[in-house]
Design a protein around this motif. Structure first.
Motif, mmCIF file in Angstrom:
data_model
loop_
_atom_site.group_PDB
_atom_site.id
_atom_site.type_symbol
_atom_site.label_atom_id
_atom_site.label_comp_id
_atom_site.label_asym_id
_atom_site.label_seq_id
_atom_site.Cartn_x
_atom_site.Cartn_y
_atom_site.Cartn_z
ATOM 1 N N ILE A 183 60.144 -10.791 -2.696
ATOM 2 C CA ILE A 183 60.574 -11.448 -1.455
ATOM 3 C C ILE A 183 61.949 -12.090 -1.612
ATOM 4 N N VAL A 184 62.271 -12.603 -2.817
ATOM 5 C CA VAL A 184 63.598 -13.196 -3.009
ATOM 6 C C VAL A 184 64.666 -12.109 -2.931
ATOM 7 N N ARG A 185 64.422 -10.963 -3.563
ATOM 8 C CA ARG A 185 65.391 -9.862 -3.485
ATOM 9 C C ARG A 185 65.573 -9.415 -2.037
ATOM 10 N N ALA A 186 64.486 -9.362 -1.284
ATOM 11 C CA ALA A 186 64.585 -8.972 0.124
ATOM 12 C C ALA A 186 65.441 -9.961 0.901
ATOM 13 N N TRP A 187 65.251 -11.261 0.631
ATOM 14 C CA TRP A 187 66.046 -12.280 1.333
ATOM 15 C C TRP A 187 67.516 -12.171 0.958
ATOM 16 N N VAL A 188 67.797 -11.999 -0.322
ATOM 17 C CA VAL A 188 69.187 -11.884 -0.775
ATOM 18 C C VAL A 188 69.854 -10.654 -0.165
ATOM 19 N N ASP A 189 69.170 -9.512 -0.199
ATOM 20 C CA ASP A 189 69.767 -8.283 0.332
ATOM 21 C C ASP A 189 70.088 -8.403 1.818
ATOM 22 N N GLY A 190 69.175 -9.009 2.581
ATOM 23 C CA GLY A 190 69.434 -9.176 4.009
ATOM 24 C C GLY A 190 70.494 -10.218 4.296
ATOM 25 N N TRP A 191 70.502 -11.297 3.496
ATOM 26 C CA TRP A 191 71.458 -12.394 3.717
ATOM 27 C C TRP A 191 72.880 -11.916 3.505
ATOM 28 N N VAL A 192 73.122 -11.123 2.447
ATOM 29 C CA VAL A 192 74.500 -10.699 2.186
ATOM 30 C C VAL A 192 75.011 -9.784 3.301
ATOM 31 N N LEU A 193 74.145 -8.979 3.874
ATOM 32 C CA LEU A 193 74.563 -8.152 5.005
ATOM 33 C C LEU A 193 74.790 -9.003 6.242
ATOM 34 N N SER A 194 73.911 -9.966 6.464
ATOM 35 C CA SER A 194 74.033 -10.842 7.628
ATOM 36 C C SER A 194 75.329 -11.644 7.602
ATOM 37 N N ARG A 195 75.716 -12.119 6.412
ATOM 38 C CA ARG A 195 76.886 -12.987 6.286
ATOM 39 C C ARG A 195 78.157 -12.259 5.857
ATOM 40 N N GLY A 196 78.069 -10.972 5.569
ATOM 41 C CA GLY A 196 79.242 -10.252 5.108
ATOM 42 C C GLY A 196 79.668 -10.637 3.711
ATOM 43 N N ALA A 197 78.716 -11.047 2.870
ATOM 44 C CA ALA A 197 79.019 -11.418 1.492
ATOM 45 C C ALA A 197 79.024 -10.180 0.607
ATOM 46 N N ALA A 198 79.439 -10.379 -0.642
ATOM 47 C CA ALA A 198 79.494 -9.263 -1.595
ATOM 48 C C ALA A 198 78.081 -8.842 -1.993
ATOM 49 N N PRO A 199 77.906 -7.582 -2.386
ATOM 50 C CA PRO A 199 76.600 -7.148 -2.890
ATOM 51 C C PRO A 199 76.157 -8.035 -4.054
ATOM 52 N N PRO A 200 74.873 -8.356 -4.142
ATOM 53 C CA PRO A 200 74.397 -9.258 -5.200
ATOM 54 C C PRO A 200 74.512 -8.628 -6.577
ATOM 55 N N GLN A 201 74.839 -9.465 -7.560
ATOM 56 C CA GLN A 201 74.855 -9.046 -8.955
ATOM 57 C C GLN A 201 73.560 -9.503 -9.617
ATOM 58 N N ARG A 202 72.836 -8.574 -10.231
ATOM 59 C CA ARG A 202 71.569 -8.924 -10.877
ATOM 60 C C ARG A 202 71.828 -9.727 -12.138
ATOM 61 N N GLU A 203 71.065 -10.804 -12.302
ATOM 62 C CA GLU A 203 71.125 -11.644 -13.485
ATOM 63 C C GLU A 203 69.734 -11.684 -14.129
ATOM 64 N N PRO A 204 69.621 -12.095 -15.389
ATOM 65 C CA PRO A 204 68.296 -12.189 -16.010
ATOM 66 C C PRO A 204 67.350 -13.128 -15.260
ATOM 67 N N TRP A 205 67.911 -14.112 -14.561
ATOM 68 C CA TRP A 205 67.125 -15.131 -13.881
ATOM 69 C C TRP A 205 67.122 -14.973 -12.359
ATOM 70 N N GLY A 206 67.874 -14.024 -11.823
ATOM 71 C CA GLY A 206 67.954 -13.899 -10.363
ATOM 72 C C GLY A 206 69.170 -13.108 -9.933
ATOM 73 N N PHE A 207 70.015 -13.724 -9.069
ATOM 74 C CA PHE A 207 71.152 -13.010 -8.483
ATOM 75 C C PHE A 207 72.344 -13.939 -8.330
ATOM 76 N N THR A 208 73.541 -13.389 -8.506
ATOM 77 C CA THR A 208 74.770 -14.080 -8.145
ATOM 78 C C THR A 208 75.369 -13.360 -6.945
ATOM 79 N N VAL A 209 75.726 -14.131 -5.926
ATOM 80 C CA VAL A 209 76.321 -13.577 -4.708
ATOM 81 C C VAL A 209 77.676 -14.232 -4.501
ATOM 82 N N ASP A 210 78.729 -13.440 -4.422
ATOM 83 C CA ASP A 210 80.054 -13.957 -4.085
ATOM 84 C C ASP A 210 80.198 -13.999 -2.574
ATOM 85 N N VAL A 211 80.505 -15.203 -2.062
ATOM 86 C CA VAL A 211 80.599 -15.416 -0.616
ATOM 87 C C VAL A 211 82.056 -15.452 -0.168
ATOM 88 N N GLY A 212 82.909 -16.095 -0.964
ATOM 89 C CA GLY A 212 84.335 -16.072 -0.678
ATOM 90 C C GLY A 212 84.827 -17.117 0.288
#
Length: 219
Positions: free
Chosen positions: A4-33
């Motif tokens: 569910i967290v991956r689903a939220w991140v994937d939809g959020w970056v498209l909704s906000r026009g952010a960069a594709p998420p980078q997978r981390e050992p603990w989760g995700f890094t998203v560049d917003v800018g």
């Protein structure tokens, strides 16, 4: 709820026009800018599965202002894990989901004098409700990403509350997402929004802490 967290991140970056998420050992890094939010670190564990040691390590590695943490645990807990320079929103958010087939989708007509318009840009469908005087009354947007759809930027103007406009926005967007094939809705809600979403069949999966690094001299 797996993924569910991956689903939220994937939809959020498209909704906000952010960069594709980078997978981390603990989760995700998203560049917003943005100056106020350069990037965000989103942990994928929920509730009691959140590891204090991991959160501390990631937070201690942040040196630039405008970096956010999104941790699915209570602010009262996470706040004690973060060091100098971190601002923690004392008000919790909530990661919420709903089976769209069972979501409430009736009653999507705006009151007399109001105007509602929807439009899509890419995979994002936006909805606007305009008040009789032409000002913004309510808005929201939804981004289907296959089996899930992320609901975002749901807002009702303070002067327009208690008219059922938030319910109209959500029901319309829920019907839109279901028509596009999404089976589950996902959102990050606020305490005021939680009551609205629960009235429409949504359920809390975990609390959400938002923390921003302000710099070691933030005071």
């Amino acid at each position: 709820m797996s993924g569910i967290v991956r689903a939220w991140v994937d939809g959020w970056v498209l909704s906000r026009g952010a960069a594709p998420p980078q997978r981390e050992p603990w989760g995700f890094t998203v560049d917003v800018g943005l100056t106020a939010q350069v990037s965000r670190h989103v942990f994928d564990a929920l509730g009691d599965d959140v590891d204090e040691t991991v959160v501390r390590k990631v937070a201690d590695g942040v040196t630039g202002t405008g970096v956010w943490l999104k941790v699915f645990q209570s602010p009262a807990v996470v706040g004690g894990w973060l060091g100098e320079g971190w601002w923690v929103d004392p008000e919790p958010g909530y990661l919420m989901t709903v089976p769209l087939a069972a979501a409430e989708t009736g009653g999507t007509s705006v009151p007399d004098g109001y105007r509602m318009r929807t439009w899509s840009v890419g995979r994002v469908t936006r909805l606007l409700v305009v008040a009789p005087d032409g000002s913004l009354a309510a808005r929201g947007q939804v981004t289907p990403t296959g089996a899930t759809a992320v609901f975002d930027q749901i807002e009702t103007a303070p002067a327009q509350r208690r008219r059922g406009l938030g319910s109209i926005v959500m029901r319309t967007l829920q019907a839109t997402a279901a028509a596009e094939g999404a089976g589950t809705g996902v959102l990050a809600g606020t305490p005021p929004g939680r009551a609205l979403y629960e009235s429409l069949g949504w359920h809390v999966q975990a609390p959400l802490t938002s923390a921003k690094f302000m710099g070691p001299d933030a005071g």
